[in-house]
Motif scaffolding. Sequence first.
Motif, short mmCIF file in Angstrom:
data_model
loop_
_atom_site.label_atom_id
_atom_site.label_comp_id
_atom_site.label_asym_id
_atom_site.label_seq_id
_atom_site.Cartn_x
_atom_site.Cartn_y
_atom_site.Cartn_z
N UNK A 38 0.85 -1.19 0.00
CA UNK A 38 0.00 0.00 0.00
C UNK A 38 0.89 1.24 0.00
N UNK A 39 0.60 2.15 -0.92
CA UNK A 39 1.29 3.44 -0.95
C UNK A 39 0.25 4.49 -0.56
N UNK A 40 0.40 5.03 0.64
CA UNK A 40 -0.56 6.00 1.16
C UNK A 40 0.01 6.65 2.42
N UNK A 41 -0.18 7.95 2.59
CA UNK A 41 0.29 8.59 3.82
C UNK A 41 -0.41 8.05 5.06
N UNK A 42 -1.66 7.58 4.91
CA UNK A 42 -2.43 7.08 6.04
C UNK A 42 -3.09 5.77 5.67
N UNK A 43 -3.50 5.02 6.69
CA UNK A 43 -4.23 3.77 6.49
C UNK A 43 -5.57 3.83 7.21
#
Length: 143
Positions: A38-43
């Motif tokens: 997953x590439x994302x600043x938040x989950x």
Amino acid sequence: MYPVMINISGKRVVVIGGGKVASRKIKHLLAEKALVTIVSPTLHESIEPSTVTWVAREYQKGDLKDAKLVLACTDQETVNRQIMADAAPCQLVNNTGDKHFSDFYNVAVAPAKDFSVMISTNGLSAARAKEVRQKLQAILEDL
């Protein structure tokens, strides 16, 4: 559209975005033993970080390397389109925000003992597909 079921067990799947839509997709990917990045600043709170490889930042060119499938799950149309443009010809990309600018979209599956029924609303309504799947599931349980 050409309906298929893809064996993703042990294969790298990159999901760009970590929100609610991504969490639903990731749940199914993990159930099929995909190797999820997953590439994302938040989950989203429902995503367990220990079950995925999490790159905690915004999407960058090169993030799709070695992925068999890519899911563009951001709420930013320009980012999702950039992901489509950056994908290699051998990579299939699901742009969850725009079925017309996507290589594929997901279907609902109603499993039985020795077969499965796929349900598609042609990308129009995940809620409707879920409703039909639930009704079919009840019928299939009696077979």
